[in-house]
Write a protein that holds these residues in place. Structure first.
Motif, PDB file in Angstrom:
ATOM      1  N   GLU A 201       0.920  -1.211  -0.059  1.00  0.00           N
ATOM      2  CA  GLU A 201       0.169   0.006   0.035  1.00  0.00           C
ATOM      3  C   GLU A 201       0.777   1.237  -0.170  1.00  0.00           C
ATOM      4  O   GLU A 201       2.044   1.277   0.159  1.00  0.00           O
ATOM      5  CB  GLU A 201      -0.974   0.073   1.391  1.00  0.00           C
ATOM      6  N   TYR A 202       0.330   2.467  -0.140  1.00  0.00           N
ATOM      7  CA  TYR A 202       0.557   3.554  -0.222  1.00  0.00           C
ATOM      8  C   TYR A 202       1.684   3.745   1.082  1.00  0.00           C
ATOM      9  O   TYR A 202       1.091   3.764   2.189  1.00  0.00           O
ATOM     10  CB  TYR A 202      -0.184   4.906  -0.468  1.00  0.00           C
ATOM     11  N   PRO A 203       2.887   4.450   0.984  1.00  0.00           N
ATOM     12  CA  PRO A 203       3.642   4.171   2.303  1.00  0.00           C
ATOM     13  C   PRO A 203       3.254   5.481   3.273  1.00  0.00           C
ATOM     14  O   PRO A 203       4.208   6.079   3.692  1.00  0.00           O
ATOM     15  CB  PRO A 203       5.036   4.286   1.995  1.00  0.00           C
ATOM     16  N   SER A 204       2.148   5.514   3.961  1.00  0.00           N
ATOM     17  CA  SER A 204       1.485   6.335   4.766  1.00  0.00           C
ATOM     18  C   SER A 204       1.051   5.859   6.165  1.00  0.00           C
ATOM     19  O   SER A 204       0.975   4.536   6.093  1.00  0.00           O
ATOM     20  CB  SER A 204       0.514   7.034   4.260  1.00  0.00           C
ATOM     21  N   GLN A 205       1.257   6.383   7.347  1.00  0.00           N
ATOM     22  CA  GLN A 205       1.019   5.923   8.635  1.00  0.00           C
ATOM     23  C   GLN A 205      -0.626   5.784   8.515  1.00  0.00           C
ATOM     24  O   GLN A 205      -1.188   6.416   8.149  1.00  0.00           O
ATOM     25  CB  GLN A 205       1.326   6.760   9.696  1.00  0.00           C
ATOM     26  N   ARG A 206      -1.130   4.387   9.132  1.00  0.00           N
ATOM     27  CA  ARG A 206      -2.496   4.305   8.843  1.00  0.00           C
ATOM     28  C   ARG A 206      -3.304   4.476  10.320  1.00  0.00           C
ATOM     29  O   ARG A 206      -2.621   4.057  11.168  1.00  0.00           O
ATOM     30  CB  ARG A 206      -2.704   2.868   8.453  1.00  0.00           C
ATOM     31  N   VAL A 207      -4.495   5.130  10.262  1.00  0.00           N
ATOM     32  CA  VAL A 207      -5.326   5.266  11.447  1.00  0.00           C
ATOM     33  C   VAL A 207      -6.663   4.777  11.440  1.00  0.00           C
ATOM     34  O   VAL A 207      -7.051   4.874  10.258  1.00  0.00           O
ATOM     35  CB  VAL A 207      -5.243   6.831  11.832  1.00  0.00           C
ATOM     36  N   TYR A 208      -7.205   4.042  12.596  1.00  0.00           N
ATOM     37  CA  TYR A 208      -8.499   3.428  12.221  1.00  0.00           C
ATOM     38  C   TYR A 208      -9.179   4.024  13.666  1.00  0.00           C
ATOM     39  O   TYR A 208      -8.843   3.879  14.842  1.00  0.00           O
ATOM     40  CB  TYR A 208      -8.516   1.961  12.382  1.00  0.00           C
ATOM     41  N   ILE A 209     -10.351   4.415  13.284  1.00  0.00           N
ATOM     42  CA  ILE A 209     -11.318   4.599  14.299  1.00  0.00           C
ATOM     43  C   ILE A 209     -12.639   3.839  14.503  1.00  0.00           C
ATOM     44  O   ILE A 209     -13.197   3.951  13.507  1.00  0.00           O
ATOM     45  CB  ILE A 209     -11.531   6.128  14.790  1.00  0.00           C
ATOM     46  N   VAL A 210     -12.750   3.101  15.757  1.00  0.00           N
ATOM     47  CA  VAL A 210     -14.290   2.625  15.811  1.00  0.00           C
ATOM     48  C   VAL A 210     -15.159   3.679  16.748  1.00  0.00           C
ATOM     49  O   VAL A 210     -14.645   3.719  17.947  1.00  0.00           O
ATOM     50  CB  VAL A 210     -14.104   1.334  16.502  1.00  0.00           C
ATOM     51  N   ALA A 211     -16.029   4.333  16.028  1.00  0.00           N
ATOM     52  CA  ALA A 211     -16.898   5.107  16.843  1.00  0.00           C
ATOM     53  C   ALA A 211     -18.355   4.350  16.975  1.00  0.00           C
ATOM     54  O   ALA A 211     -18.603   3.642  16.343  1.00  0.00           O
ATOM     55  CB  ALA A 211     -17.020   6.360  16.272  1.00  0.00           C
ATOM     56  N   ARG A 212     -19.054   5.017  17.909  1.00  0.00           N
ATOM     57  CA  ARG A 212     -20.411   4.352  18.281  1.00  0.00           C
ATOM     58  C   ARG A 212     -21.616   5.269  18.722  1.00  0.00           C
ATOM     59  O   ARG A 212     -21.065   6.336  19.203  1.00  0.00           O
ATOM     60  CB  ARG A 212     -20.361   3.452  19.501  1.00  0.00           C
ATOM     61  N   ARG A 213     -22.636   5.303  17.928  1.00  0.00           N
ATOM     62  CA  ARG A 213     -23.780   6.067  18.123  1.00  0.00           C
ATOM     63  C   ARG A 213     -24.146   5.640  19.502  1.00  0.00           C
ATOM     64  O   ARG A 213     -24.612   4.482  19.851  1.00  0.00           O
ATOM     65  CB  ARG A 213     -24.770   5.892  17.162  1.00  0.00           C
ATOM     66  N   PRO A 214     -24.294   6.825  20.538  1.00  0.00           N
ATOM     67  CA  PRO A 214     -24.773   6.184  21.794  1.00  0.00           C
ATOM     68  C   PRO A 214     -26.107   5.738  21.625  1.00  0.00           C
ATOM     69  O   PRO A 214     -27.098   5.937  21.119  1.00  0.00           O
ATOM     70  CB  PRO A 214     -24.790   7.920  22.464  1.00  0.00           C
ATOM     71  N   ASP A 215     -26.170   4.844  22.868  1.00  0.00           N
ATOM     72  CA  ASP A 215     -27.386   4.115  22.879  1.00  0.00           C
ATOM     73  C   ASP A 215     -28.550   4.540  23.554  1.00  0.00           C
ATOM     74  O   ASP A 215     -28.086   5.710  24.395  1.00  0.00           O
ATOM     75  CB  ASP A 215     -27.153   2.675  23.823  1.00  0.00           C
ATOM     76  N   LEU A 216     -29.772   4.541  23.065  1.00  0.00           N
ATOM     77  CA  LEU A 216     -31.075   5.551  23.696  1.00  0.00           C
ATOM     78  C   LEU A 216     -30.982   5.051  25.291  1.00  0.00           C
ATOM     79  O   LEU A 216     -31.275   5.926  26.107  1.00  0.00           O
ATOM     80  CB  LEU A 216     -32.174   5.540  23.109  1.00  0.00           C
ATOM     81  N   HIS A 217     -30.771   3.641  25.373  1.00  0.00           N
ATOM     82  CA  HIS A 217     -30.909   3.192  26.747  1.00  0.00           C
ATOM     83  C   HIS A 217     -29.893   2.564  27.290  1.00  0.00           C
ATOM     84  O   HIS A 217     -29.494   1.519  27.319  1.00  0.00           O
ATOM     85  CB  HIS A 217     -32.187   2.176  26.858  1.00  0.00           C
ATOM     86  N   PRO A 218     -28.501   3.457  27.636  1.00  0.00           N
ATOM     87  CA  PRO A 218     -27.424   2.792  28.289  1.00  0.00           C
ATOM     88  C   PRO A 218     -27.618   2.157  29.687  1.00  0.00           C
ATOM     89  O   PRO A 218     -27.950   2.706  30.439  1.00  0.00           O
ATOM     90  CB  PRO A 218     -26.363   3.882  28.323  1.00  0.00           C
TER      91      PRO A 218
END
Ligand code: SAM
Length: 219
Positions: A201-218
């Protein structure tokens, strides 16, 4: 007007490189164990909960990978030529044309969004607005997985694999993307960085983010 021009030049550019892009990246996950592991864990969390969109799917390798993990995944992309590549390569997976800046899906209809190297084509001032629009389509508790190149520059290209193109590639710092995702209404579950896989792949540092929509009833 300016925005329409950028959209059509992005589409035309990807139409021109679609065949070569597919040839190079269709099977990239064979050589990317980190990405496979991340997608496996994402699949665990969204499987059986609803549809998942591969946003800016290109030749559809993310949608295909998720589909193989039992996820009800489909791809969405601006470029008809990319979609043609995706449909040919993965006949069992649905691919649709659309602009990720204007989702036309019902509210709360998705279990997740996977955006691999596609928000990189959204001008940084628009990213949180686009994220917020997708948040509406994601169910409470649903996920957004974003992959991008680390940095702060915008690389403009007028040529790619000997084809004329006009494309801006935005790099993002992890904290910057975190701000956009939070402003778009998501909570951050995970953030990862890895160096590029040489010759894959292209020689760049890779970043990954897992985000979550807040639950209505946590609870
Ligand atoms: C760098 S490629 C990434 C493709 C694939 N996700 C991958 O990881 O290889 C960016 C893709 O985003 C698509 N794209 C760019 N702007 C878009 C937009 N506004 N709406 C939908 N797709 C878009 C392009 O057509 C292209 O297929």
């Amino acid at each position: 007007m300016q925005q329409e021009k950028v959209t059509s030049s992005t589409q035309e550019s990807y139409d021109r490189v679609a065949a070569e892009y597919a040839e190079r990246f269709l099977h990239e996950f064979d050589h990317k164990p980190f990405d496979r592991e991340l997608l496996d864990r994402f699949a665990e969390r969204v499987r059986g909960k609803g549809r998942v969109v591969d946003l800016g799917c290109g030749p559809g390798q993310v949608a295909r990978y998720l589909h193989e993990q039992g996820v009800d995944a489909f791809g969405l992309d601006l470029s008809p030529a990319m979609l043609e590549q995706a449909r040919q390569a993965h006949p069992g997976v649905e691919f649709r044309q659309g602009d990720m800046r204007s989702p036309d899906l019902p509210d709360n209809s998705l279990a997740g969004v996977a955006a691999f190297y596609s928000l990189i084509h959204i001008p940084r001032r628009e990213v949180s607005t686009v994220v917020r629009r997708w948040r509406r389509a994601v169910q409470p508790g649903g996920l957004m997985l974003v992959a991008f190149h680390k940095g702060s520059e915008v690389v403009h290209r007028e040529e790619w694999w000997d084809k004329p193109v006009s494309l801006d590639f935005a790099f993002f710092e992890p904290q910057e993307m975190e701000i956009y995702l939070r402003a778009g209404g998501f909570l951050i579950d995970e953030m990862h960085e890895r160096p590029p896989y040489p010759e894959v792949e292209y020689p760049s540092q890779r970043v990954y983010i897992v985000a979550r929509r807040p639950d209505l009833h946590p609870n």
